[in-house]
Design a protein around this motif. Structure first.
Motif, PDB file in Angstrom:
ATOM      1  N   GLU A   1     -40.248 -25.649  93.895  1.00 44.45           N
ATOM      2  CA  GLU A   1     -39.148 -26.233  93.139  1.00 44.45           C
ATOM      3  C   GLU A   1     -38.636 -25.239  92.097  1.00 44.45           C
TER       4      GLU A   1
ATOM      5  N   ARG B   1     -29.215 -28.865  88.615  1.00 47.13           N
ATOM      6  CA  ARG B   1     -29.423 -28.975  90.058  1.00 47.13           C
ATOM      7  C   ARG B   1     -30.797 -28.407  90.385  1.00 47.13           C
TER       8      ARG B   1
ATOM      9  N   SER C   1     -33.793 -27.443  93.016  1.00 43.38           N
ATOM     10  CA  SER C   1     -33.926 -26.978  94.393  1.00 43.38           C
ATOM     11  C   SER C   1     -35.367 -27.104  94.845  1.00 43.38           C
TER      12      SER C   1
ATOM     13  N   ALA D   1     -37.240 -25.356  97.827  1.00 43.04           N
ATOM     14  CA  ALA D   1     -37.139 -24.370  98.899  1.00 43.04           C
ATOM     15  C   ALA D   1     -38.433 -24.344  99.697  1.00 43.04           C
TER      16      ALA D   1
ATOM     17  N   ARG E   1     -29.289 -31.721 101.505  1.00 48.53           N
ATOM     18  CA  ARG E   1     -30.110 -30.676 102.115  1.00 48.53           C
ATOM     19  C   ARG E   1     -29.226 -29.672 102.834  1.00 48.53           C
TER      20      ARG E   1
ATOM     21  N   THR F   1     -33.603 -25.710 102.350  1.00 49.28           N
ATOM     22  CA  THR F   1     -33.691 -26.176 100.968  1.00 49.28           C
ATOM     23  C   THR F   1     -33.127 -27.582 100.828  1.00 49.28           C
TER      24      THR F   1
ATOM     25  N   TYR G   1     -31.820 -30.253  97.727  1.00 50.04           N
ATOM     26  CA  TYR G   1     -31.353 -30.223  96.344  1.00 50.04           C
ATOM     27  C   TYR G   1     -31.372 -31.635  95.746  1.00 50.04           C
TER      28      TYR G   1
END
Length: 128
Positions: free
Chosen positions: A6, A19, A21, A23, A72, A78, A80
């Protein structure tokens, strides 16, 4: 085995946006449902949002209330979580988690015990 990382957390003022993420590495995330959870200091972990491999998503009505959006990007492996209109009560460690569900699935688990893989989390702090 998929691994999750994250990012995107930080310190913002009330009303601000972030935002987050999530990943993935090791395997494609396209066959996993991904959920976001959060845990504030001294409180139990709570569900925030989840998205299936079909793109179907679900939110916790109390915490999200139209302010959060999950999405996504399969090409970037990833997921989000867009956080808008942040409030001090949104302050927490935000964690993403993945559950293998296969392709084009609408299954979106809302319980933490349904997820197999977890990231370390990213801290969100909202000042008043």
């Amino acid at each position: 085995q998929v691994h999750l990382l994250e990012s995107g957390g930080g310190l913002v003022q009330t009303g601000g946006s972030l935002r987050l993420s999530c990943a993935a590495s090791g395997r494609t995330l396209s066959t996993y449902a991904v959920g976001w959870f959060r845990q504030a200091l001294g409180k139990e972990q709570e569900f925030v949002a989840a998205i299936g491999t079909s793109g179907y998503n679900t939110y916790d009505s109390e915490s999200a209330k139209g302010r959060f959006t999950i999405s996504r990007d399969h090409a970037k492996n990833t997921v989000y979580l867009q956080l808008n209109s942040l409030k001090p009560e949104d302050t927490a460690l935000y964690l993403c988690a993945a559950d293998y569900v296969g392709t084009y699935s609408n299954y979106v688990p809302r319980r933490s015990k349904d997820y197999d893989v977890w990231g370390q989390g990213t801290q969100v702090t909202v000042s008043s």
